[in-house]
Design a protein around this motif. Structure first.
Motif, PDB file in Angstrom:
ATOM      1  N   ARG A 109       8.005 -17.273   7.584  1.00 11.14           N
ATOM      2  CA  ARG A 109       8.380 -17.502   8.948  1.00 11.14           C
ATOM      3  C   ARG A 109       9.848 -17.111   9.228  1.00 11.14           C
ATOM      4  O   ARG A 109      10.762 -17.429   8.400  1.00 11.14           O
ATOM      5  CB  ARG A 109       8.248 -19.104   9.281  1.00 11.14           C
ATOM      6  N   ARG A 110      10.058 -16.151  10.237  1.00  5.46           N
ATOM      7  CA  ARG A 110      11.305 -15.786  10.487  1.00  5.46           C
ATOM      8  C   ARG A 110      12.085 -16.912  11.245  1.00  5.46           C
ATOM      9  O   ARG A 110      11.807 -17.452  12.274  1.00  5.46           O
ATOM     10  CB  ARG A 110      11.323 -14.830  11.389  1.00  5.46           C
ATOM     11  N   VAL A 111      13.208 -17.318  10.838  1.00  3.90           N
ATOM     12  CA  VAL A 111      13.842 -18.443  11.409  1.00  3.90           C
ATOM     13  C   VAL A 111      14.964 -17.965  12.190  1.00  3.90           C
ATOM     14  O   VAL A 111      15.213 -18.496  13.307  1.00  3.90           O
ATOM     15  CB  VAL A 111      14.634 -19.288  10.228  1.00  3.90           C
ATOM     16  N   VAL A 112      15.877 -16.940  11.920  1.00  5.52           N
ATOM     17  CA  VAL A 112      16.824 -16.100  12.741  1.00  5.52           C
ATOM     18  C   VAL A 112      17.219 -14.769  12.110  1.00  5.52           C
ATOM     19  O   VAL A 112      16.960 -14.486  10.987  1.00  5.52           O
ATOM     20  CB  VAL A 112      18.031 -16.850  12.817  1.00  5.52           C
ATOM     21  N   GLY A 134      23.401 -15.779  15.265  1.00  6.80           N
ATOM     22  CA  GLY A 134      22.097 -14.833  15.651  1.00  6.80           C
ATOM     23  C   GLY A 134      22.669 -13.725  16.578  1.00  6.80           C
ATOM     24  O   GLY A 134      23.633 -13.515  17.195  1.00  6.80           O
ATOM     25  N   LEU A 135      21.738 -12.347  16.374  1.00  9.55           N
ATOM     26  CA  LEU A 135      21.720 -11.206  17.074  1.00  9.55           C
ATOM     27  C   LEU A 135      20.772 -10.874  17.938  1.00  9.55           C
ATOM     28  O   LEU A 135      19.523 -11.651  17.551  1.00  9.55           O
ATOM     29  CB  LEU A 135      22.153 -10.213  16.077  1.00  9.55           C
ATOM     30  N   GLY A 136      20.623 -10.005  19.042  1.00  9.10           N
ATOM     31  CA  GLY A 136      19.492  -9.770  19.563  1.00  9.10           C
ATOM     32  C   GLY A 136      18.723 -10.750  20.374  1.00  9.10           C
ATOM     33  O   GLY A 136      19.624 -11.613  21.032  1.00  9.10           O
ATOM     34  N   PRO A 137      17.540 -11.021  20.262  1.00 14.12           N
ATOM     35  CA  PRO A 137      16.772 -11.833  20.913  1.00 14.12           C
ATOM     36  C   PRO A 137      17.433 -13.374  20.224  1.00 14.12           C
ATOM     37  O   PRO A 137      17.195 -14.530  21.136  1.00 14.12           O
ATOM     38  CB  PRO A 137      15.568 -11.976  20.431  1.00 14.12           C
ATOM     39  N   ARG A 140      24.050  -8.015   8.096  1.00 12.77           N
ATOM     40  CA  ARG A 140      23.098  -8.190   8.927  1.00 12.77           C
ATOM     41  C   ARG A 140      21.717  -8.727   8.196  1.00 12.77           C
ATOM     42  O   ARG A 140      21.331  -7.928   7.434  1.00 12.77           O
ATOM     43  CB  ARG A 140      22.778  -6.894   9.602  1.00 12.77           C
ATOM     44  N   ILE A 141      21.444  -9.899   8.496  1.00 15.35           N
ATOM     45  CA  ILE A 141      20.471 -10.681   7.750  1.00 15.35           C
ATOM     46  C   ILE A 141      19.354 -11.319   8.432  1.00 15.35           C
ATOM     47  O   ILE A 141      19.435 -11.603   9.633  1.00 15.35           O
ATOM     48  CB  ILE A 141      20.885 -11.629   6.551  1.00 15.35           C
ATOM     49  N   SER A 142      18.139 -11.433   7.972  1.00 16.88           N
ATOM     50  CA  SER A 142      17.316 -12.179   8.515  1.00 16.88           C
ATOM     51  C   SER A 142      17.088 -13.740   7.537  1.00 16.88           C
ATOM     52  O   SER A 142      17.012 -13.248   6.292  1.00 16.88           O
ATOM     53  CB  SER A 142      15.884 -11.699   8.835  1.00 16.88           C
ATOM     54  N   ILE A 143      16.977 -14.973   8.226  1.00 17.53           N
ATOM     55  CA  ILE A 143      16.587 -16.083   7.322  1.00 17.53           C
ATOM     56  C   ILE A 143      14.828 -16.031   7.554  1.00 17.53           C
ATOM     57  O   ILE A 143      14.400 -16.291   8.560  1.00 17.53           O
ATOM     58  CB  ILE A 143      17.305 -17.305   7.989  1.00 17.53           C
ATOM     59  N   LEU A 144      14.312 -16.195   6.277  1.00 16.91           N
ATOM     60  CA  LEU A 144      12.669 -16.313   6.197  1.00 16.91           C
ATOM     61  C   LEU A 144      12.546 -17.606   5.651  1.00 16.91           C
ATOM     62  O   LEU A 144      13.322 -17.996   4.638  1.00 16.91           O
ATOM     63  CB  LEU A 144      12.288 -15.108   5.459  1.00 16.91           C
ATOM     64  N   ALA A 145      11.604 -18.342   5.856  1.00 22.38           N
ATOM     65  CA  ALA A 145      11.080 -19.657   5.313  1.00 22.38           C
ATOM     66  C   ALA A 145       9.604 -19.419   4.832  1.00 22.38           C
ATOM     67  O   ALA A 145       8.866 -18.740   5.714  1.00 22.38           O
ATOM     68  CB  ALA A 145      11.366 -20.763   6.346  1.00 22.38           C
ATOM     69  N   LEU A 146       9.313 -19.797   3.706  1.00 25.46           N
ATOM     70  CA  LEU A 146       8.072 -19.619   3.062  1.00 25.46           C
ATOM     71  C   LEU A 146       7.787 -20.956   2.638  1.00 25.46           C
ATOM     72  O   LEU A 146       8.388 -21.693   2.011  1.00 25.46           O
ATOM     73  CB  LEU A 146       7.969 -18.635   1.938  1.00 25.46           C
TER      74      LEU A 146
END
Length: 345
Positions: free
Chosen positions: A228-231, A252-255, A307-313
């Motif tokens: 799941r993409r958190v941000v 947060g960036l973009g959306p 530049r990162i994305s936080i993912l949750a599993l």
């Protein structure tokens, strides 16, 4: 299935994500696994129920300092020495290997040892991720004895620890790591195939492959098949909170512009909070992933501006039990947070 050299980059990428910021970097152990497979052939991956119930299974992992693991890659005889010592201790030769910890470097270590020994690797592990303590595993939750455990280094020196429970084994090993130079290979929690089938986290090898493959071209817009993409954003600040906790602010960036999240980290990422509200908590797996490349970022390499994305599993269901939360939930790391996060924004 078989793990060959072509699958290893995806597998190692997935192991790094499942490390939740800890478990050691996979770069060096990936190279070791690739060399072992090129020399000895692909590694067979089996379900534990494909073996006789009483078959001896040898757990495989390394313990110690992550930076030291990146400097000391071990030797070609390590696996054979460990197998021989385990056989002496248990009175039977192991017929398959089980990764103690799929998250981080140990996933690739298990592949290396399986290739060098010509033994199958079971599609399971004892954590489903990475944790800092040896006793933070599902075999401990199942009441399986932690010992006899065998420790070894690349020079062939071995130590057997017996008559110790999981927390005591953790204390003894940590106290002895200085003598081993900060790192040792370890085979603990002796199990049979039946015990692996009943109690280990299933599907760990395939999950790591699926996660790594999904992130091979960077973080997709919708990673929902594996996470799941958190941000998505950038690291805005890294600040010391209190020993041993660090706080990471993600803008947060973009959306996701206008959102500000905080990640609490120790050896692994432990919590993500937004507006003071926890949105992801250990025991679930939190991964900070470089958005463009899909590569997981360990806690120690974070810096301003990434530049990162936080993912949750999701974690394995056994971790959501009362005993699992007590062993490795937020309170086990000294965090004054609820056991479960509020999902969504």
């Amino acid at each position: 299935m078989e793990l060959d050299a072509g699958l290893l980059p995806d597998f190692a990428r997935g192991c790094a994500v499942l490390g939740s910021g800890g478990g050691g970097a996979t770069s060096v152990t990936l190279a070791g696994a690739r060399q072992a497979i090129l020399e000895h052939g692909p590694v067979r991956v089996l379900h534990a129920r494909e073996l006789p119930p009483d078959a001896t299974v040898m757990t495989v992992g390394t313990v110690g300092s992550s930076p030291v693991m990146g400097e000391r890659i071990g030797g070609v005889a390590d696996a054979c020495r460990m197998r021989d010592r385990v056989e002496q201790v248990r009175g039977r030769p192991p017929v398959a290997l089980l990764s103690s910890e799929i998250g981080g470097s140990n996933g690739c270590v298990a592949v290396t040892w399986a290739a060098r020994l010509g033994l199958p690797l079971l599609d399971a592990d004892s954590m489903g991720r990475a944790f800092p303590r040896m006793d933070q595993n599902v075999l401990e939750l199942a009441g399986i004895r932690a010992t006899p455990a065998v420790l070894a280094d690349e020079r062939g020196r071995t130590v057997v620890v017996d008559h110790a429970d999981g927390p005591w084994l953790e204390r003894v090993v940590r106290a002895g790591l200085d003598a081993f130079g900060g790192q040792a290979a370890c085979s603990d929690y002796p199990v049979t195939a039946e015990q692996v089938a009943r109690h280990a986290v299933p599907g760990s090898i395939r999950r790591a492959l699926a996660v790594g493959s999904a992130l091979a071209a960077g973080v997709p817009e919708d990673p929902s098949p594996v996470a799941r993409r958190v941000v998505t954003g950038k690291i805005a600040a890294i600040e010391w909170v209190s020993d041993p906790t660090t706080g990471i602010l993600v803008e947060g960036l973009g959306p996701d512009a206008g959102r500000l999240l905080r990640v609490e980290a120790q050896s692994e990422y432990l919590a993500v909070l937004e507006n003071g509200r926890p949105v992801v908590l250990t025991l679930d797996i939190i991964a900070l992933v470089e958005t463009r490349t899909g590569e997981a970022l360990p806690v120690e390499v974070l810096r301003y501006g990434l530049r990162i994305s936080i993912l949750a599993l999701d974690c394995a269901p056994i971790w959501r039990t009362e005993a699992g939360l007590r062993l490795a939930g937020p309170a086990a790391f000294g965090l004054d947070l609820p056991d479960r996060a509020e999902v969504g924004r």
